[in-house]
Design an enzyme around this catalytic site. Structure first.
Site, PDB file in Angstrom:
ATOM      1  N   GLU A  27     -15.568  14.728 -18.790  1.00 44.09           N
ATOM      2  CA  GLU A  27     -15.601  15.152 -17.393  1.00 44.09           C
ATOM      3  C   GLU A  27     -14.860  14.188 -16.470  1.00 44.09           C
ATOM      4  O   GLU A  27     -15.068  14.195 -15.258  1.00 44.09           O
ATOM      5  CB  GLU A  27     -17.053  15.301 -16.941  1.00 44.09           C
ATOM      6  CG  GLU A  27     -17.816  16.373 -17.699  1.00 44.09           C
ATOM      7  CD  GLU A  27     -19.258  16.479 -17.263  1.00 44.09           C
ATOM      8  OE1 GLU A  27     -19.528  17.098 -16.221  1.00 44.09           O
ATOM      9  OE2 GLU A  27     -20.126  15.928 -17.965  1.00 44.09           O
ATOM     10  N   SER A 155     -20.765  20.204 -17.549  1.00 46.64           N
ATOM     11  CA  SER A 155     -19.674  21.066 -17.085  1.00 46.64           C
ATOM     12  C   SER A 155     -19.337  22.183 -18.064  1.00 46.64           C
ATOM     13  O   SER A 155     -18.208  22.661 -18.114  1.00 46.64           O
ATOM     14  CB  SER A 155     -18.411  20.236 -16.803  1.00 46.64           C
ATOM     15  OG  SER A 155     -18.619  19.391 -15.698  1.00 46.64           O
ATOM     16  N   TYR A 221     -14.497  24.972 -12.122  1.00 46.86           N
ATOM     17  CA  TYR A 221     -13.565  24.039 -11.495  1.00 46.86           C
ATOM     18  C   TYR A 221     -12.159  24.582 -11.234  1.00 46.86           C
ATOM     19  O   TYR A 221     -11.424  24.016 -10.438  1.00 46.86           O
ATOM     20  CB  TYR A 221     -13.446  22.778 -12.354  1.00 46.86           C
ATOM     21  CG  TYR A 221     -14.759  22.073 -12.545  1.00 46.86           C
ATOM     22  CD1 TYR A 221     -15.434  21.511 -11.469  1.00 46.86           C
ATOM     23  CD2 TYR A 221     -15.349  21.985 -13.808  1.00 46.86           C
ATOM     24  CE1 TYR A 221     -16.646  20.870 -11.640  1.00 46.86           C
ATOM     25  CE2 TYR A 221     -16.561  21.342 -13.990  1.00 46.86           C
ATOM     26  CZ  TYR A 221     -17.206  20.786 -12.896  1.00 46.86           C
ATOM     27  OH  TYR A 221     -18.422  20.164 -13.077  1.00 46.86           O
ATOM     28  N   ARG A 260     -29.417  18.423  -9.304  1.00 44.48           N
ATOM     29  CA  ARG A 260     -29.269  19.872  -9.265  1.00 44.48           C
ATOM     30  C   ARG A 260     -29.939  20.482 -10.488  1.00 44.48           C
ATOM     31  O   ARG A 260     -29.793  19.960 -11.605  1.00 44.48           O
ATOM     32  CB  ARG A 260     -27.782  20.248  -9.250  1.00 44.48           C
ATOM     33  CG  ARG A 260     -27.507  21.649  -8.727  1.00 44.48           C
ATOM     34  CD  ARG A 260     -26.046  22.030  -8.910  1.00 44.48           C
ATOM     35  NE  ARG A 260     -25.763  22.370 -10.299  1.00 44.48           N
ATOM     36  CZ  ARG A 260     -24.785  21.829 -11.018  1.00 44.48           C
ATOM     37  NH1 ARG A 260     -23.989  20.913 -10.502  1.00 44.48           N
ATOM     38  NH2 ARG A 260     -24.607  22.213 -12.278  1.00 44.48           N
ATOM     39  N   ASP A 262     -30.338  23.970 -12.792  1.00 42.07           N
ATOM     40  CA  ASP A 262     -29.699  25.250 -13.101  1.00 42.07           C
ATOM     41  C   ASP A 262     -30.703  26.165 -13.810  1.00 42.07           C
ATOM     42  O   ASP A 262     -31.433  25.717 -14.710  1.00 42.07           O
ATOM     43  CB  ASP A 262     -28.476  25.035 -13.995  1.00 42.07           C
ATOM     44  CG  ASP A 262     -27.401  24.210 -13.300  1.00 42.07           C
ATOM     45  OD1 ASP A 262     -27.385  24.196 -12.058  1.00 42.07           O
ATOM     46  OD2 ASP A 262     -26.591  23.586 -14.010  1.00 42.07           O
ATOM     47  N   GLU A 275     -31.077  23.382 -17.240  1.00 42.49           N
ATOM     48  CA  GLU A 275     -30.891  21.935 -17.314  1.00 42.49           C
ATOM     49  C   GLU A 275     -30.990  21.320 -15.927  1.00 42.49           C
ATOM     50  O   GLU A 275     -30.985  22.020 -14.909  1.00 42.49           O
ATOM     51  CB  GLU A 275     -29.529  21.595 -17.919  1.00 42.49           C
ATOM     52  CG  GLU A 275     -28.342  22.100 -17.110  1.00 42.49           C
ATOM     53  CD  GLU A 275     -27.014  21.716 -17.743  1.00 42.49           C
ATOM     54  OE1 GLU A 275     -26.790  20.513 -17.954  1.00 42.49           O
ATOM     55  OE2 GLU A 275     -26.211  22.622 -18.020  1.00 42.49           O
ATOM     56  N   ASN A 277     -29.067  18.301 -13.648  1.00 39.00           N
ATOM     57  CA  ASN A 277     -27.912  17.415 -13.516  1.00 39.00           C
ATOM     58  C   ASN A 277     -28.286  16.284 -12.572  1.00 39.00           C
ATOM     59  O   ASN A 277     -28.607  16.531 -11.403  1.00 39.00           O
ATOM     60  CB  ASN A 277     -26.712  18.176 -12.948  1.00 39.00           C
ATOM     61  CG  ASN A 277     -26.261  19.294 -13.874  1.00 39.00           C
ATOM     62  OD1 ASN A 277     -25.437  19.104 -14.746  1.00 39.00           O
ATOM     63  ND2 ASN A 277     -26.838  20.478 -13.681  1.00 39.00           N
ATOM     64  N   GLY A 281     -21.508  17.410  -9.517  1.00 36.71           N
ATOM     65  CA  GLY A 281     -20.146  17.286  -9.023  1.00 36.71           C
ATOM     66  C   GLY A 281     -20.076  17.169  -7.515  1.00 36.71           C
ATOM     67  O   GLY A 281     -20.932  17.686  -6.789  1.00 36.71           O
TER      68      GLY A 281
END
Length: 316
Positions: A27, A155, A221, A260, A262, A275, A277, A281
């Site tokens: 990443e 990612s 992205y 974050r 998800d 998951e 994070n 990002g």
């Protein structure tokens, strides 16, 4: 937190800030973009910020620079998995985000799911894949369609959908080539959501829509047609359920500061955790800045608020 507060006392309290980005994980490119954005935001607010592209020599670099605190914008192994956090603890430097244990747990999708299952938090069933796995049997146990994931990548790197034994074996080989444990998770067919966490508060959820098979690296992205819906379209009571579940998942791992969560809906309309994070990002496609903006929090202010977490109760 208003602008005047930031301009007067807080900037002085921050002192010299090292922004760590880049690194050596898969990443890296995303981290470089986010790191530059964070660096520019800090400098725009008058913070004495210095950027460092992290490599093997990061410890002596930090010792030579002697910063007062660190803003981490590194994703994946080596930056988000507790190793860097441990080095910063050793150096006595306060840093943004979660600590060593929480970072390591959140980075490991398999052990995160094991913990959630033990606590009774909803997450899709999964199987650990290895060279001697009975591919058809594993696929059948997951309902006939699975998502293959390396356990310690972010990612969506190395992820693939598998609907046959041959696809499952091929997806395992590709994921295992990243040098990681691999799991297959029961395929979830419902909508995907993400919930940003900031200072113990769940920000407005975002619904993610893509015309690709799933929300992969390109959709995250590179693609211009990925749709980010905020408000997310859920009824108020369901949105509150989503936010409460996200906070519970975040807290269950011992995470702190910002992050974050998800999630997706399954075929029965139930939320299933994917998951957490711990260093999301911070690019122009990123979700935490998008959720913050929905509350009227601009990017510069978001960066300052994340960094402010190193002041009160910061790790010394």
């Amino acid at each position: 937190m208003n602008t005047e507060t930031v301009k007067t006392d807080m900037v002085e309290r921050f002192g010299k800030v090292a922004v760590l980005y880049g690194g050596t994980s898969a990443e890296r490119k995303v981290s470089l973009a986010g790191g530059v954005a964070v660096l520019e935001a800090l400098r725009a607010r008058g913070v004495d910020a210095v950027g460092i592209d992290v490599g093997r020599g990061i410890v002596p670099q930090l010792e030579a620079l002697a910063p007062d605190r660190v803003f981490i914008v590194l994703h994946g192994p080596g930056g988000e998995d507790g190793t860097l956090q441990g080095a910063l603890e050793f150096l006595g430097l306060p840093y943004t985000g979660s600590g060593v244990l929480a970072s390591a747990l959140a980075m490991d999708k398999m052990r995160t799911k094991q913990l959630w299952l033990g606590l009774g938090l909803p997450t899709a069933g999964f199987a650990v894949l290895e060279a001697d796995t009975d591919w058809q049997r594993s696929l059948d146990s997951l309902g006939g369609v699975a998502m293959v994931k390396p356990t310690r990548e972010g990612s969506s790197i190395g992820m693939a959908r598998a609907a046959t034994a041959e696809e499952l074996a091929a997806a395992w080989r590709a994921a295992a080539a990243l040098g990681d444990e691999v799991i297959a998770e029961a395929w979830l067919s419902g909508a995907e959501y993400t919930v940003a966490i900031l200072d113990g508060e769940a920000l407005p959820p975002i619904r993610l829509e893509t015309d690709r098979g799933f929300y992969d690296y390109e959709a995250k992205y590179l693609a211009d047609d990925t749709r980010y819906l905020c408000p997310c379209g859920l009824p108020p009571e369901r949105e509150e359920e989503l936010k409460a579940l996200s906070l519970a998942a975040f807290d269950s791992l011992g995470c702190s500061g910002w992050g974050r969560v998800d999630l997706m809906l399954d075929g029965s309309g139930n939320f299933q955790l994917l998951e957490v994070n711990t260093v999301p990002g911070m690019t122009d496609h990123s979700l935490v800045p998008m959720a913050a903006k929905a509350l009227g929090i601009g990017f510069d202010e978001l960066v300052i608020r994340i960094l402010a977490g190193t002041l009160a109760g910061g790790r010394q």
